[in-house]
Design an enzyme around this catalytic site. Structure first.
Site, PDB file in Angstrom:
ATOM      1  N   ASP A  16       3.003   1.490   9.696  1.00 45.43           N
ATOM      2  CA  ASP A  16       2.049   2.150   8.830  1.00 45.43           C
ATOM      3  C   ASP A  16       0.745   1.354   8.954  1.00 45.43           C
ATOM      4  O   ASP A  16       0.750   0.224   9.430  1.00 45.43           O
ATOM      5  CB  ASP A  16       2.593   2.104   7.395  1.00 45.43           C
ATOM      6  CG  ASP A  16       1.603   2.613   6.377  1.00 45.43           C
ATOM      7  OD1 ASP A  16       0.945   3.629   6.645  1.00 45.43           O
ATOM      8  OD2 ASP A  16       1.469   1.978   5.312  1.00 45.43           O
ATOM      9  N   ASP A  18      -2.396   1.417   6.317  1.00 48.45           N
ATOM     10  CA  ASP A  18      -2.940   0.881   5.069  1.00 48.45           C
ATOM     11  C   ASP A  18      -1.927   0.015   4.335  1.00 48.45           C
ATOM     12  O   ASP A  18      -0.801   0.443   4.085  1.00 48.45           O
ATOM     13  CB  ASP A  18      -3.366   2.038   4.154  1.00 48.45           C
ATOM     14  CG  ASP A  18      -4.501   2.846   4.769  1.00 48.45           C
ATOM     15  OD1 ASP A  18      -5.642   2.374   4.721  1.00 48.45           O
ATOM     16  OD2 ASP A  18      -4.221   3.935   5.316  1.00 48.45           O
TER      17      ASP A  18
END
Length: 454
Positions: A16, A18
């Protein structure tokens, strides 16, 4: 299931973006997110202007794992069996007696659906990541304000909150300079974004050199993804990854079929027509895990390539990657930094000229133990009718050991380890603390004084 987990055994390593590869300066980003939502509610929806004022210690309210009972205006901290451990009406903590009166000593009425991770409906909302959390404080203050002015019993502010979120985070907001969030991050990336440590960049290259396929799967749109990656990894960021997928719309990326969520190519950050299949590495938008896995089979030449995915959201990353795709999952949990009870080492080592630059914004860091909500992992449940109180795991803690392979505070925590390092994984057979690296949360250790009712 083996007792140990090693990156050396994985063919594919996914990330991922963020709060995983790109970490934020949390006090500053929390304030910006709060302000961006509050500004919309006040200017567009006519809410009380006082919402724009924020006391420095009020971010203490923000605690991952809280559930907002929307109709009642109550925030709940749940035990692993679904009973309510702590609650607040708006920002005001409810007493043990008030909790018993409202919720009893039984499973909360929506626990069945929330624990199946369908965790967002018109009736409740689960706060499980740092993009959402400042909105919890804002919603709590909205409830306080409505009580003060209207004496409401049932609440109808949620549609306005959703509009505020959509206004600030919608796919075109970055390009259109819409809302407060994207324009501000564009202007002052150093204020909000932490640069990726050299150890992590070296580790990503090491993974690639060892023949691993590297994925980036983010729900952020491609233009924001580019800004983040150039800032935290450098202008050559695309060289780190074989496949980049933006606007992945997780958790739907994992749960939807190819028909429901096809991949799309991008041209100048605009999505093009849907693809019938995914045939080669590259940069894509939207998509689904089924077609991605078909491509990974081709790329590895294996019928069953082993994938591990790193992410910070139980709802969007960890649960769906494990539940729908049966991937290994590494949970990035900054709450583990609370073990030291100090500012993380990265912030300590910033150059002095940077340290003083944004001191006006120094709100309290929202990822150590909240005074109002207590430990993210454990809490005390008062006894009924003079019985002794008991120590119980939170629902959030139970989810970690159920759906994560291991949990770590940051990528940096494992970047210097050899790739064949053997982590002890979470499993039903091992202790509740087995999968935490480098060390379990203090709250889970026996005789821990830090789990208080205060």
């Amino acid at each position: 299931m083996q007792q140990h987990f090693s990156l050396a055994d994985c063919d594919v390593v996914g990330f991922d973006l963020d709060h995983t590869l790109c970490r934020y300066h949390l006090p500053q980003s929390a304030r910006l997110i709060y302000d961006s939502f509050a500004h919309y509610l006040v200017t567009e929806k006519g809410y009380d202007e006082d919402l724009l004022n924020l006391a420095p210690d009020s971010l203490d309210f923000c605690c991952k794992g809280l559930v907002l009972d929307i109709e009642e205006g109550n925030f709940l901290k749940l035990a692993e069996d679904g009973t309510v451990l702590r609650a607040s009406h708006g920002t005001k903590s409810m007493t043990f007696e008030e909790i018993l009166e409202n919720y009893g000593r039984r499973e909360w009425k929506h626990f069945n659906t929330v624990s199946g991770m369908v965790s967002r409906t018109a009736k409740y909302y689960l706060y499980d990541n740092y993009f959402d959390l400042p909105g919890a404080l804002l919603c709590a203050r909205v409830v306080d304000s409505l009580d003060q002015h209207d004496g409401q019993r049932k609440y109808d502010f949620w549609k306005d909150m959703v509009a505020a979120i959509q206004h600030n985070y919608k796919i075109s907001a970055f390009k259109e300079e819409c809302g407060m969030y994207f324009p501000e991050v564009k202007k002052h990336p150093d204020k909000y974004l932490q640069r990726c440590p050299e150890s992590v960049k070296k580790w990503l290259k090491q993974l690639k050199n060892a023949g691993k396929i590297l994925l980036l799967i983010t729900s952020s749109h491609s233009d924001y993804c580019r800004l983040l990656c150039e800032h935290v990894l450098g202008s050559d960021f695309e060289e780190y990854f074989d496949i980049l997928i933006t606007n992945a719309l997780k958790p739907g990326f994992f749960s939807h079929t190819p028909n429901q969520r096809p991949f799309r190519t991008l041209e100048n950050d605009e999505e093009q027509e849907a693809l019938l299949s995914l045939d080669k590495p590259g940069w894509y938008s939207q998509g689904n895990a089924i077609q991605l896995y078909d491509l990974l089979k081709k790329m590895t030449g294996k019928l069953d390539p082993k994938v591990v995915y790193f992410g910070d959201s139980m709802h969007s990353d960890i649960f769906p990657a494990r539940h729908y795709s049966n991937w290994e999952t590494v949970f990035i949990l900054e709450e583990l930094l609370g073990n030291e009870g100090t500012v993380p080492a990265k912030a300590e080592s910033e150059p002095l000229e940077k340290k003083g630059k944004y001191e006006g914004d120094q709100l309290e860091v929202p990822y150590f133990v909240s005074k109002q909500w207590g430990s993210f992992f454990m809490d005390r449940l008062p006894g009924l009718e003079n019985a002794e109180e008991t120590l119980v795991h939170t629902w959030s803690c139970k989810c970690i050991s159920t759906y994560s392979t291991i949990a770590i505070p940051s990528l940096e925590a494992i970047a210097d380890l050899p790739l064949d390092y053997r982590f002890t994984r979470f499993s039903a057979d091992s202790s509740a603390t087995a999968g935490y690296y480098p060390s379990p949360p203090r709250a889970l250790l026996p005789n821990e004084d830090s789990v208080t009712m205060k």
